[in-house]
Write an enzyme that holds these catalytic residues in place. Structure first.
Site, PDB file in Angstrom:
ATOM      1  N   GLU A 133     -10.451  -3.899  14.719  1.00  0.00           N
ATOM      2  CA  GLU A 133      -9.147  -4.457  15.086  1.00  0.00           C
ATOM      3  C   GLU A 133      -8.080  -3.366  15.236  1.00  0.00           C
ATOM      4  O   GLU A 133      -6.900  -3.565  14.969  1.00  0.00           O
ATOM      5  CB  GLU A 133      -8.697  -5.525  14.089  1.00  0.00           C
ATOM      6  CG  GLU A 133      -9.577  -6.771  14.133  1.00  0.00           C
ATOM      7  CD  GLU A 133      -8.977  -7.965  13.426  1.00  0.00           C
ATOM      8  OE1 GLU A 133      -8.140  -7.762  12.524  1.00  0.00           O
ATOM      9  OE2 GLU A 133      -9.359  -9.093  13.767  1.00  0.00           O
ATOM     10  N   HIS A 189      -5.402   0.065   1.094  1.00  0.00           N
ATOM     11  CA  HIS A 189      -5.906  -1.266   1.425  1.00  0.00           C
ATOM     12  C   HIS A 189      -7.126  -1.193   2.342  1.00  0.00           C
ATOM     13  O   HIS A 189      -7.871  -2.163   2.466  1.00  0.00           O
ATOM     14  CB  HIS A 189      -4.798  -2.108   2.081  1.00  0.00           C
ATOM     15  CG  HIS A 189      -4.500  -1.738   3.489  1.00  0.00           C
ATOM     16  ND1 HIS A 189      -3.661  -0.693   3.830  1.00  0.00           N
ATOM     17  CD2 HIS A 189      -4.946  -2.253   4.663  1.00  0.00           C
ATOM     18  CE1 HIS A 189      -3.595  -0.596   5.144  1.00  0.00           C
ATOM     19  NE2 HIS A 189      -4.368  -1.526   5.678  1.00  0.00           N
ATOM     20  N   GLU A 247       1.726  -3.281  26.301  1.00  0.00           N
ATOM     21  CA  GLU A 247       1.281  -3.209  27.690  1.00  0.00           C
ATOM     22  C   GLU A 247       2.221  -3.957  28.636  1.00  0.00           C
ATOM     23  O   GLU A 247       2.230  -3.687  29.843  1.00  0.00           O
ATOM     24  CB  GLU A 247      -0.140  -3.761  27.821  1.00  0.00           C
ATOM     25  CG  GLU A 247      -1.225  -2.903  27.188  1.00  0.00           C
ATOM     26  CD  GLU A 247      -1.365  -3.080  25.689  1.00  0.00           C
ATOM     27  OE1 GLU A 247      -2.240  -2.435  25.096  1.00  0.00           O
ATOM     28  OE2 GLU A 247      -0.595  -3.887  25.090  1.00  0.00           O
ATOM     29  N   GLU A 296       1.087   2.462  13.262  1.00  0.00           N
ATOM     30  CA  GLU A 296       0.074   2.317  12.215  1.00  0.00           C
ATOM     31  C   GLU A 296      -1.020   1.455  12.827  1.00  0.00           C
ATOM     32  O   GLU A 296      -1.000   0.244  12.733  1.00  0.00           O
ATOM     33  CB  GLU A 296       0.689   1.678  10.960  1.00  0.00           C
ATOM     34  CG  GLU A 296      -0.126   1.943   9.701  1.00  0.00           C
ATOM     35  CD  GLU A 296      -1.260   0.954   9.509  1.00  0.00           C
ATOM     36  OE1 GLU A 296      -2.247   1.034  10.274  1.00  0.00           O
ATOM     37  OE2 GLU A 296      -1.159   0.117   8.621  1.00  0.00           O
ATOM     38  N   ARG A 355      -0.268   4.521   1.858  1.00  0.00           N
ATOM     39  CA  ARG A 355      -0.067   4.432   3.303  1.00  0.00           C
ATOM     40  C   ARG A 355       1.402   4.594   3.671  1.00  0.00           C
ATOM     41  O   ARG A 355       1.775   5.404   4.527  1.00  0.00           O
ATOM     42  CB  ARG A 355      -0.632   3.099   3.791  1.00  0.00           C
ATOM     43  CG  ARG A 355      -0.233   2.690   5.202  1.00  0.00           C
ATOM     44  CD  ARG A 355       0.783   1.563   5.115  1.00  0.00           C
ATOM     45  NE  ARG A 355       0.994   0.889   6.403  1.00  0.00           N
ATOM     46  CZ  ARG A 355       2.026   0.118   6.667  1.00  0.00           C
ATOM     47  NH1 ARG A 355       2.961  -0.079   5.750  1.00  0.00           N
ATOM     48  NH2 ARG A 355       2.145  -0.479   7.834  1.00  0.00           N
ATOM     49  N   GLU A 382       6.824  -5.186  19.080  1.00  0.00           N
ATOM     50  CA  GLU A 382       5.950  -6.031  18.263  1.00  0.00           C
ATOM     51  C   GLU A 382       5.696  -7.334  19.016  1.00  0.00           C
ATOM     52  O   GLU A 382       6.630  -8.034  19.397  1.00  0.00           O
ATOM     53  CB  GLU A 382       6.596  -6.315  16.903  1.00  0.00           C
ATOM     54  CG  GLU A 382       5.889  -7.345  16.053  1.00  0.00           C
ATOM     55  CD  GLU A 382       4.432  -7.022  15.792  1.00  0.00           C
ATOM     56  OE1 GLU A 382       3.598  -7.943  15.911  1.00  0.00           O
ATOM     57  OE2 GLU A 382       4.123  -5.850  15.461  1.00  0.00           O
ATOM     58  N   ASP A 387       0.867  -1.176   0.000  1.00  0.00           N
ATOM     59  CA  ASP A 387       0.000   0.000   0.000  1.00  0.00           C
ATOM     60  C   ASP A 387       0.908   1.232   0.000  1.00  0.00           C
ATOM     61  O   ASP A 387       1.301   1.747   1.038  1.00  0.00           O
ATOM     62  CB  ASP A 387      -0.903  -0.020   1.238  1.00  0.00           C
ATOM     63  CG  ASP A 387      -1.914   1.123   1.254  1.00  0.00           C
ATOM     64  OD1 ASP A 387      -1.710   2.102   0.512  1.00  0.00           O
ATOM     65  OD2 ASP A 387      -2.898   1.031   2.010  1.00  0.00           O
ATOM     66  N   GLY A 443       3.471  -1.656  17.877  1.00  0.00           N
ATOM     67  CA  GLY A 443       3.037  -2.595  16.839  1.00  0.00           C
ATOM     68  C   GLY A 443       3.897  -2.451  15.609  1.00  0.00           C
ATOM     69  O   GLY A 443       3.413  -2.159  14.508  1.00  0.00           O
TER      70      GLY A 443
END
Length: 310
Positions: free
Chosen positions: A105, A252, A82, A96, A7, A53, A4, A31
């Site tokens: 999600e 996307h 966390e 992202e 993005r 991640e 993408d 993430g």
């Protein structure tokens, strides 16, 4: 998602244009995936990037970081944010986090957790805010699929017009659909119904996003539902905007359609108004529930609840 380009280029430019603010600073990537956003931050001058991640993809991120000779600047941490251990506060957060319809999600709750725990006062968040839009739409694909059943007799000598009502329920009775909407199918000017400022948004804010809308239709058309989409803005005086609008290049995320129970005819200046509420699903906080109340002209007045992920 690396394919993408809309993005990925938006993130690259949004980060690069803030190189003065990132030079010598510390960044947390929430993430991180394969680590490309962390690398963009390092290339922009960040002295330390923590690429967090949770999945096994973190191992690939470590390889990508080494391949780009940035293992001295980028530290990959395999953990949910966390549970991550970050030594001290950071100057910026990049993530992202956006999902279909912005919140399906979505990882935004993790970004807010990281902000409250590690971001220095006045620190930057990439992107810094999100806007949500809605517009009534015509779906030409639905029209052609419904018209097919009235054409079967001419094709094969068998009348199947009666199947049309069943087909309508199958197509329009479903929950939110992610697909491409084209400008010619948008029936009015879109309305921005919500804004999230990531510097101040709370879990309550993102758990119940509400807004109102009012449209004046362009002309005579069948209306099949409403399309929703979002844009996010990167910090800076001339901040980059990443948009999932049908008027821009396709991403996307495409657009998300909320179908009516049946198509309705609208004319020039037909008034369409209503309220929308987006919330986390009761069964799964990462899934999405949308309650849409709307009226069309002086007649139709309905409420419909949509689910994504259940």
């Amino acid at each position: 998602m690396l394919s993408d380009t809309v993005r990925t280029h938006a993130y690259r430019l949004g980060i690069a244009r803030n190189h003065n603010a990132l030079l010598g600073k510390t960044v947390l990537d929430v993430g991180a995936g394969t680590g490309i956003l962390s690398i963009f931050c390092a290339q922009a001058g960040a002295s330390k990037v923590y690429a967090v991640e949770a999945s096994a993809v973190s191992q690939l991120a470590s390889e990508v970081v080494k391949e780009n000779k940035l293992d001295g600047q980028v530290e990959v941490i395999q953990s949910a944010v966390e549970n991550a251990e970050i030594p001290g506060q950071v100057d910026a957060i990049v993530s992202e986090w956006m999902g279909y319809g912005l919140m399906y999600e979505s990882m935004l709750s993790s970004v807010l957790y990281a902000r409250d725990r590690w971001l220095k006062p006045g620190g930057l968040i990439f992107p810094s805010c999100a806007n949500m839009f809605i517009a009534p739409v015509n779906d030409a694909t639905v029209e052609s699929r419904l018209d097919f059943w009235s054409e079967v007799k001419d094709m094969y000598g068998v009348d199947m017009t009666c199947v049309q009502s069943f087909a309508r329920k199958c197509i329009m009775g479903k929950d939110m659909a992610v697909c491409s909407v084209y400008p010619e199918h948008v029936l009015s000017h879109p309305v921005k119904f919500a804004t999230l400022d990531l510097s101040s948004a709370t879990l309550e804010d993102i758990g119940n996003i509400t807004g109102s809308f009012q449209f004046c239709c362009f002309g005579s058309s069948l209306m099949h539902g409403f399309a929703i989409w979002f844009s996010v803005l990167f910090p800076g005086e001339n901040g980059i905007v990443l948009s999932t609008s049908p008027y821009g290049e396709e991403t996307h995320w495409k657009q998300t359609i909320l179908y009516l129970d049946e198509e309705l005819q609208v004319e020039q200046d037909t008034s369409v108004r209503g309220d929308i509420k987006m919330s986390a699903s009761e069964s799964n906080p990462r899934h999405l529930s949308v309650t849409l109340s709307y009226s069309i002209g002086d007649g139709i007045c309905r409420t419909k609840i949509f689910q994504m992920g259940n």
